[in-house]
Design a protein around this motif. Structure first.
Motif, PDB file in Angstrom:
ATOM      1  N   VAL A 310      19.589   5.777   4.090  1.00  0.00           N
ATOM      2  CA  VAL A 310      19.630   7.009   3.298  1.00  0.00           C
ATOM      3  C   VAL A 310      18.543   7.008   2.235  1.00  0.00           C
ATOM      4  O   VAL A 310      18.355   6.006   1.532  1.00  0.00           O
ATOM      5  CB  VAL A 310      21.009   7.171   2.620  1.00  0.00           C
ATOM      6  CG1 VAL A 310      21.071   8.485   1.841  1.00  0.00           C
ATOM      7  CG2 VAL A 310      22.127   7.121   3.665  1.00  0.00           C
ATOM      8  N   VAL A 311      17.820   8.111   2.134  1.00  0.00           N
ATOM      9  CA  VAL A 311      16.934   8.353   0.990  1.00  0.00           C
ATOM     10  C   VAL A 311      17.416   9.609   0.288  1.00  0.00           C
ATOM     11  O   VAL A 311      17.650  10.635   0.929  1.00  0.00           O
ATOM     12  CB  VAL A 311      15.455   8.519   1.435  1.00  0.00           C
ATOM     13  CG1 VAL A 311      14.645   9.279   0.385  1.00  0.00           C
ATOM     14  CG2 VAL A 311      14.821   7.152   1.667  1.00  0.00           C
ATOM     15  N   LEU A 313      16.561  12.161  -3.075  1.00  0.00           N
ATOM     16  CA  LEU A 313      15.691  12.566  -4.182  1.00  0.00           C
ATOM     17  C   LEU A 313      16.388  13.717  -4.877  1.00  0.00           C
ATOM     18  O   LEU A 313      16.722  14.713  -4.234  1.00  0.00           O
ATOM     19  CB  LEU A 313      14.324  13.034  -3.665  1.00  0.00           C
ATOM     20  CG  LEU A 313      13.466  12.007  -2.926  1.00  0.00           C
ATOM     21  CD1 LEU A 313      12.199  12.694  -2.397  1.00  0.00           C
ATOM     22  CD2 LEU A 313      13.096  10.861  -3.847  1.00  0.00           C
ATOM     23  N   VAL A 328      18.973   9.434   7.107  1.00  0.00           N
ATOM     24  CA  VAL A 328      19.375  10.693   6.483  1.00  0.00           C
ATOM     25  C   VAL A 328      18.628  10.834   5.160  1.00  0.00           C
ATOM     26  O   VAL A 328      18.627   9.907   4.348  1.00  0.00           O
ATOM     27  CB  VAL A 328      20.892  10.732   6.229  1.00  0.00           C
ATOM     28  CG1 VAL A 328      21.282  12.024   5.503  1.00  0.00           C
ATOM     29  CG2 VAL A 328      21.667  10.618   7.540  1.00  0.00           C
ATOM     30  N   THR A 329      18.001  11.981   4.963  1.00  0.00           N
ATOM     31  CA  THR A 329      17.240  12.254   3.746  1.00  0.00           C
ATOM     32  C   THR A 329      17.836  13.479   3.076  1.00  0.00           C
ATOM     33  O   THR A 329      17.998  14.514   3.723  1.00  0.00           O
ATOM     34  CB  THR A 329      15.758  12.528   4.103  1.00  0.00           C
ATOM     35  OG1 THR A 329      15.251  11.431   4.860  1.00  0.00           O
ATOM     36  CG2 THR A 329      14.923  12.729   2.847  1.00  0.00           C
ATOM     37  N   VAL A 330      18.171  13.349   1.795  1.00  0.00           N
ATOM     38  CA  VAL A 330      18.743  14.476   1.049  1.00  0.00           C
ATOM     39  C   VAL A 330      17.890  14.713  -0.187  1.00  0.00           C
ATOM     40  O   VAL A 330      17.651  13.783  -0.971  1.00  0.00           O
ATOM     41  CB  VAL A 330      20.197  14.200   0.636  1.00  0.00           C
ATOM     42  CG1 VAL A 330      20.795  15.442  -0.028  1.00  0.00           C
ATOM     43  CG2 VAL A 330      21.032  13.797   1.836  1.00  0.00           C
ATOM     44  N   ILE A 331      17.423  15.939  -0.340  1.00  0.00           N
ATOM     45  CA  ILE A 331      16.546  16.269  -1.465  1.00  0.00           C
ATOM     46  C   ILE A 331      17.101  17.475  -2.207  1.00  0.00           C
ATOM     47  O   ILE A 331      17.313  18.538  -1.614  1.00  0.00           O
ATOM     48  CB  ILE A 331      15.118  16.601  -0.965  1.00  0.00           C
ATOM     49  CG1 ILE A 331      14.567  15.484  -0.086  1.00  0.00           C
ATOM     50  CG2 ILE A 331      14.176  16.861  -2.146  1.00  0.00           C
ATOM     51  CD1 ILE A 331      13.240  15.819   0.581  1.00  0.00           C
ATOM     52  N   GLY A 332      17.338  17.296  -3.507  1.00  0.00           N
ATOM     53  CA  GLY A 332      17.635  18.440  -4.363  1.00  0.00           C
ATOM     54  C   GLY A 332      19.021  19.022  -4.216  1.00  0.00           C
ATOM     55  O   GLY A 332      19.246  20.156  -4.604  1.00  0.00           O
ATOM     56  N   LEU A 333      19.970  18.248  -3.677  1.00  0.00           N
ATOM     57  CA  LEU A 333      21.333  18.742  -3.487  1.00  0.00           C
ATOM     58  C   LEU A 333      22.318  17.692  -4.001  1.00  0.00           C
ATOM     59  O   LEU A 333      22.943  16.963  -3.225  1.00  0.00           O
ATOM     60  CB  LEU A 333      21.584  19.041  -2.003  1.00  0.00           C
ATOM     61  CG  LEU A 333      20.908  20.298  -1.465  1.00  0.00           C
ATOM     62  CD1 LEU A 333      20.900  20.289   0.059  1.00  0.00           C
ATOM     63  CD2 LEU A 333      21.638  21.551  -1.955  1.00  0.00           C
ATOM     64  N   VAL A 338      26.872  15.160   3.476  1.00  0.00           N
ATOM     65  CA  VAL A 338      26.127  15.109   4.736  1.00  0.00           C
ATOM     66  C   VAL A 338      26.765  14.041   5.620  1.00  0.00           C
ATOM     67  O   VAL A 338      26.842  12.873   5.229  1.00  0.00           O
ATOM     68  CB  VAL A 338      24.638  14.779   4.511  1.00  0.00           C
ATOM     69  CG1 VAL A 338      23.897  14.725   5.847  1.00  0.00           C
ATOM     70  CG2 VAL A 338      23.997  15.792   3.574  1.00  0.00           C
ATOM     71  N   VAL A 347      26.694  19.555   7.162  1.00  0.00           N
ATOM     72  CA  VAL A 347      26.066  19.650   5.850  1.00  0.00           C
ATOM     73  C   VAL A 347      26.865  20.646   5.023  1.00  0.00           C
ATOM     74  O   VAL A 347      26.981  21.818   5.407  1.00  0.00           O
ATOM     75  CB  VAL A 347      24.603  20.126   5.971  1.00  0.00           C
ATOM     76  CG1 VAL A 347      23.972  20.271   4.584  1.00  0.00           C
ATOM     77  CG2 VAL A 347      23.794  19.171   6.834  1.00  0.00           C
ATOM     78  N   THR A 348      27.443  20.169   3.920  1.00  0.00           N
ATOM     79  CA  THR A 348      28.188  21.079   3.066  1.00  0.00           C
ATOM     80  C   THR A 348      28.161  20.542   1.641  1.00  0.00           C
ATOM     81  O   THR A 348      27.308  19.711   1.306  1.00  0.00           O
ATOM     82  CB  THR A 348      29.623  21.307   3.614  1.00  0.00           C
ATOM     83  OG1 THR A 348      30.270  22.281   2.812  1.00  0.00           O
ATOM     84  CG2 THR A 348      30.434  20.034   3.674  1.00  0.00           C
ATOM     85  N   THR A 349      29.081  21.030   0.816  1.00  0.00           N
ATOM     86  CA  THR A 349      29.180  20.554  -0.558  1.00  0.00           C
ATOM     87  C   THR A 349      30.623  20.119  -0.812  1.00  0.00           C
ATOM     88  O   THR A 349      31.532  20.487  -0.066  1.00  0.00           O
ATOM     89  CB  THR A 349      28.859  21.662  -1.565  1.00  0.00           C
ATOM     90  OG1 THR A 349      29.849  22.690  -1.454  1.00  0.00           O
ATOM     91  CG2 THR A 349      27.483  22.261  -1.291  1.00  0.00           C
TER      92      THR A 349
ATOM     93  N   THR B 329      26.252  21.870  11.627  1.00  0.00           N
ATOM     94  CA  THR B 329      27.185  22.737  10.919  1.00  0.00           C
ATOM     95  C   THR B 329      26.787  22.797   9.450  1.00  0.00           C
ATOM     96  O   THR B 329      26.623  21.748   8.828  1.00  0.00           O
ATOM     97  CB  THR B 329      28.620  22.179  11.034  1.00  0.00           C
ATOM     98  OG1 THR B 329      28.941  22.006  12.414  1.00  0.00           O
ATOM     99  CG2 THR B 329      29.620  23.132  10.382  1.00  0.00           C
ATOM    100  N   ILE B 331      27.859  24.582   5.764  1.00  0.00           N
ATOM    101  CA  ILE B 331      28.909  25.330   5.071  1.00  0.00           C
ATOM    102  C   ILE B 331      28.558  25.451   3.591  1.00  0.00           C
ATOM    103  O   ILE B 331      28.358  24.442   2.915  1.00  0.00           O
ATOM    104  CB  ILE B 331      30.273  24.623   5.194  1.00  0.00           C
ATOM    105  CG1 ILE B 331      30.603  24.333   6.668  1.00  0.00           C
ATOM    106  CG2 ILE B 331      31.368  25.455   4.549  1.00  0.00           C
ATOM    107  CD1 ILE B 331      31.854  23.492   6.848  1.00  0.00           C
ATOM    108  N   VAL B 345      17.451  12.874   9.968  1.00  0.00           N
ATOM    109  CA  VAL B 345      18.034  14.136   9.531  1.00  0.00           C
ATOM    110  C   VAL B 345      17.530  14.413   8.121  1.00  0.00           C
ATOM    111  O   VAL B 345      17.600  13.533   7.262  1.00  0.00           O
ATOM    112  CB  VAL B 345      19.572  14.059   9.480  1.00  0.00           C
ATOM    113  CG1 VAL B 345      20.157  15.423   9.127  1.00  0.00           C
ATOM    114  CG2 VAL B 345      20.127  13.566  10.784  1.00  0.00           C
ATOM    115  N   VAL B 347      17.978  17.034   4.864  1.00  0.00           N
ATOM    116  CA  VAL B 347      18.782  18.081   4.245  1.00  0.00           C
ATOM    117  C   VAL B 347      18.183  18.393   2.889  1.00  0.00           C
ATOM    118  O   VAL B 347      18.107  17.522   2.025  1.00  0.00           O
ATOM    119  CB  VAL B 347      20.246  17.621   4.075  1.00  0.00           C
ATOM    120  CG1 VAL B 347      21.058  18.710   3.381  1.00  0.00           C
ATOM    121  CG2 VAL B 347      20.862  17.263   5.417  1.00  0.00           C
ATOM    122  N   CYS B 352      13.033  23.082  -2.745  1.00  0.00           N
ATOM    123  CA  CYS B 352      12.593  21.683  -2.809  1.00  0.00           C
ATOM    124  C   CYS B 352      11.651  21.324  -1.663  1.00  0.00           C
ATOM    125  O   CYS B 352      11.362  20.145  -1.443  1.00  0.00           O
ATOM    126  CB  CYS B 352      13.794  20.747  -2.779  1.00  0.00           C
ATOM    127  SG  CYS B 352      14.810  20.819  -4.247  1.00  0.00           S
TER     128      CYS B 352
END
Lengths: 372, 372
Positions: A310-311, A313, A328-333, A338, A347-349, B329, B331, B345, B347, B352
């Motif tokens: 996982v990365v 930012l 898995v890369t997640v930026i700005g969330l 995920v 992908v959600t919150t 998915t 949401i 992946v 996200v 951003c």
């Protein structure tokens, strides 16, 4: 503390799809079969681990659906075959049939006076000593003839759980903190939940029941006589060659009802239910927001899996489950959830965690049963 | 409109990693080799398709790195081998070396007077007629001795592009809308960009250059004589058995510089650059926010791939690229960008989109060259 309680048997109903934890939880591999917190044990295994010190090595029964029986047997060695402690249901008939079957089988094998404690296979608990203490008090209340439950001390006005309202002290010697139950409530809204907690009388309902098998089956016979007699007939045949025939004939017609509605609520109204306070951490891991609170957080978020995959930012606090063998890369969330699996990415919150069920419904409606 | 222009050759420099489009764009399979808009043609193929009507079937050269030569040849049949229209660079030496090599090879083969037009392999253009009209005017300006460029009519004060400032009319008969270029600017901040557009003098710099090969090489000889002579020596050997030896000896020492700095800026300062207005839609597809504007939107968002692989709830407008063969998915994240590939992946959100490069840097720093 960990001396087994004589005559105490634990029943673990292992059912429920855990749809709000999709795509980790699937129909073929539901929540209770998963190590959802990264502890190295599945929720089912952790549940059994927690109970064996109280019941002794041979005191845990698991009731599950036929499709999951092999997986359960693989995860909990020693349950199946000769041991007879893995009860496989031909189809789901809700929690009263599952716990009632176990009670009737225990009655056949051990008589009316053994005490049964029912604990879901897919909850997370921490605080072994407090858990064991509560169960011991619950068993004492059960021996005094009550249906005992454990009421979890609420850590906040949750709207995700039902509540138990406690009343006068029970007055049973070995259950000094037990109280009568005035009633049960459904999941409240937040204002109602806060009002509950302000009274000091309400605790979370974790769905744990501790009761003598004879008492439970008598209550059942009074409330739902057809279900009670069906279960007694099945139990009488269980350890014989007739099991398959009797199950096939009677099981499909058993009343489908939750134990809460079948027993707990009517018996509480008649003064027959007791609550023991549970001063341990408990969660039913109902959705990813809940799960994210249970997995230990790393420096930049909660990772269920290998942090090297996982990365992040500008995504501190995000919950990531890299369970698909991919990066898995997640930026700005920062609030992202995920979940990556071999065939589905979610992908959600955290705040949308309850809506995952609707997404699963959408895939089902689209004919994608392969994803369920 | 689509009669080929006599003596006109297009050069397509196919380089650049497209890092901000990772994980779709990779070092081994960069942006220009991808069908990024779901059109059925890769950006490189679409670029060639756009130019062939202007050059004729044999009039397009592609300059690319050796590692991508086979993929380019597979995507654009007829370029390589005997045709000699696929020029493979041993290593990247920036755009001046790439375009200069093509110019020098064209000069060897066809003489000083052929006109070269250079168009990047990884831009998206729509509006064929306007594009062709602009190129025809550019060729006319080039025949009059200018370095011509095409200035895109800005649709807004973009901070993602450089700008061209136009001055007095050029006064060339077949290029009635051409103007002198007063200068080029770097990417401005938004306030500056808005001020530019308010003057009516500024257009986006799309990096397109149209010039007689003799003129280009003379400018190069004046500005960077060593680079010019190196390219001429390589070009003289290109179609001979000595190519490998000469390339190996000279290529690594060529000055690494962008054509903008090497030619366009100094020659503009001396009055030698013309701009033709481009009244067509153009984008350099610099990041996912840009790409999301280019892919046709469906009823609930922008999907680059099979819409059957995506479920969105409260996520209208999200950009999803299901390119990993999995379901996706989303949401509760209307601004989400979700890119799924077999091993990575991503996200993030549209706002951003520029930070994707930093995430790629983070994977590189972590030793995950397999993901780059």
């Amino acid at each position: 503390m960990s001396t087994p309680i004589p005559g105490f048997h634990a029943v673990v109903p292992a059912g429920g799809a855990g749809t709000r934890l999709w795509p980790l939880s699937r129909a073929a591999r539901p929540k209770f079969l998963l190590d959802l917190t990264g502890s190295g044990r599945t929720l089912l295994q952790a549940t059994v681990d927690r109970l064996v010190p109280l019941t002794g090595a041979d005191g845990v029964l698991v009731v599950t659906g036929e499709r999951h029986a092999a997986a359960v047997a693989a995860q909990v060695p020693g349950l199946d075959g000769e041991a007879g402690r893995l009860l496989a249901e031909p189809s789901p008939r809700d929690s009263m049939a599952a716990v009632g079957l176990a009670a009737a089988v225990l009655q056949q094998r051990h008589g009316d006076d053994v005490v049964l404690g029912s604990f879901a296979a897919d909850h997370v608990i921490s605080g072994t000593e407090a858990f064991e203490g509560a169960v011991r008090e619950g068993v004492a209340a059960a021996r005094a003839g009550f249906v005992a439950t454990i009421g979890i001390t609420a850590s906040g006005p949750s709207t995700a759980f039902g509540y138990i309202r406690a009343g006068a002290p029970l007055g049973v010697d070995d259950a000094p903190s037990a109280q009568h139950v005035q009633g049960f409530t459904e999941k409240p809204d937040e204002e109602t939940a806060a009002a509950y907690l302000a009274t000091g009388e309400y605790r979370w309902n974790a769905g744990m029941f501790i009761v003598r098998v004879g008492v439970l089956l008598d209550h059942l016979a009074a409330q739902l006589p057809a279900l009670a007699s069906g279960l007694r007939e099945i139990a009488a045949a269980w350890d014989t060659a007739a099991r398959g025939e009797v199950l096939g004939r009677l099981w499909p017609g058993l009343t489908k009802i939750a134990i809460d509605h079948a027993i707990a609520e009517p018996v509480a109204a008649a003064g027959g239910v007791a609550v023991v306070p549970g001063e341990f951490a408990w969660d039913d891991v109902g959705d990813f927001a809940s799960l994210a609170r249970l997995v230990p957080a790393g420096p930049d978020g909660v990772t269920l899996g290998d942090a090297d995959d996982v990365v992040r930012l500008a995504a501190s606090g995000s919950f990531v489950a890299p369970a698909g063998g991919r990066s898995v890369t997640v930026i700005g969330l920062p609030e992202a959830v995920v979940v990556d699996t071999p065939d589905a990415v979610l992908v959600t919150t955290r705040s949308c965690a309850q809506d995952v069920k609707s997404a699963v419904d959408a895939w089902r409606a689209g004919g994608r049963d392969d994803l369920l």
